[in-house]
Design a protein around this motif. Structure first.
Motif, PDB file in Angstrom:
ATOM      1  N   VAL A   1       0.804  -1.211   0.000  1.00  0.00           N
ATOM      2  CA  VAL A   1       0.000   0.000   0.000  1.00  0.00           C
ATOM      3  C   VAL A   1       0.846   1.275   0.000  1.00  0.00           C
ATOM      4  CG1 VAL A   1      -2.005  -1.095   1.066  1.00  0.00           C
ATOM      5  CG2 VAL A   1      -0.256  -0.064   2.521  1.00  0.00           C
ATOM      6  N   TRP A   2       2.102   1.185   0.373  1.00  0.00           N
ATOM      7  CA  TRP A   2       2.994   2.358   0.392  1.00  0.00           C
ATOM      8  C   TRP A   2       4.419   1.878   0.563  1.00  0.00           C
ATOM      9  CZ3 TRP A   2       1.817   7.341  -0.574  1.00  0.00           C
ATOM     10  CH2 TRP A   2       2.766   8.312  -0.275  1.00  0.00           C
TER      11      TRP A   2
ATOM     12  N   SER B   1       2.436  -3.059   3.853  1.00  0.00           N
ATOM     13  CA  SER B   1       1.513  -3.984   3.197  1.00  0.00           C
ATOM     14  C   SER B   1       0.157  -3.901   3.874  1.00  0.00           C
ATOM     15  CB  SER B   1       2.058  -5.415   3.301  1.00  0.00           C
ATOM     16  OG  SER B   1       1.120  -6.330   2.811  1.00  0.00           O
ATOM     17  N   SER B   2      -0.889  -4.242   3.129  1.00  0.00           N
ATOM     18  CA  SER B   2      -2.234  -4.240   3.695  1.00  0.00           C
ATOM     19  C   SER B   2      -2.525  -5.513   4.460  1.00  0.00           C
ATOM     20  CB  SER B   2      -3.262  -4.050   2.579  1.00  0.00           C
ATOM     21  OG  SER B   2      -3.169  -5.105   1.653  1.00  0.00           O
TER      22      SER B   2
ATOM     23  N   ILE C   1       1.724   6.332  -4.298  1.00  0.00           N
ATOM     24  CA  ILE C   1       2.119   4.942  -4.051  1.00  0.00           C
ATOM     25  C   ILE C   1       3.372   4.847  -3.174  1.00  0.00           C
ATOM     26  CG2 ILE C   1       1.076   4.061  -6.167  1.00  0.00           C
ATOM     27  CD1 ILE C   1       3.983   3.974  -7.342  1.00  0.00           C
TER      28      ILE C   1
END
Length: 82
Positions: A5-6, A72-73, A52
């Protein structure tokens, strides 16, 4: 769906990083924090109209290679791909 996610990267030459990665992908780089008390050399990495990741100029005495941080998600997804 789980996924990255980033992510964050530091480099001593963020301008070179931007030129290289913009030529490989549809990434754009948006300055952030320059007009704040932080005054940091930091850019938001955008792709497809959304942020991102982040890019920061490494300190002159920073250890090499520079750290790469990834969010991470899903912990399970992160561990499965590590």
């Amino acid at each position: 769906m789980a996924g990255i996610v980033w992510w964050e990267i530091e480099t001593p030459d963020p301008e070179k990083f931007q030129r290289f990665h913009a030529s490989l992908s549809d990434w754009s780089f948006e300055p952030a924090f320059a007009d704040t008390a932080l005054g940091a050399d930091y850019w938001i990495i955008n792709h497809g109209g959304r942020g991102i990741g982040g890019l920061q100029r490494a300190a002159p005495n920073a250890p090499r290679p520079a750290p790469l941080l990834v969010w991470s998600s899903s912990v399970e997804s992160s561990n499965a791909h590590a």
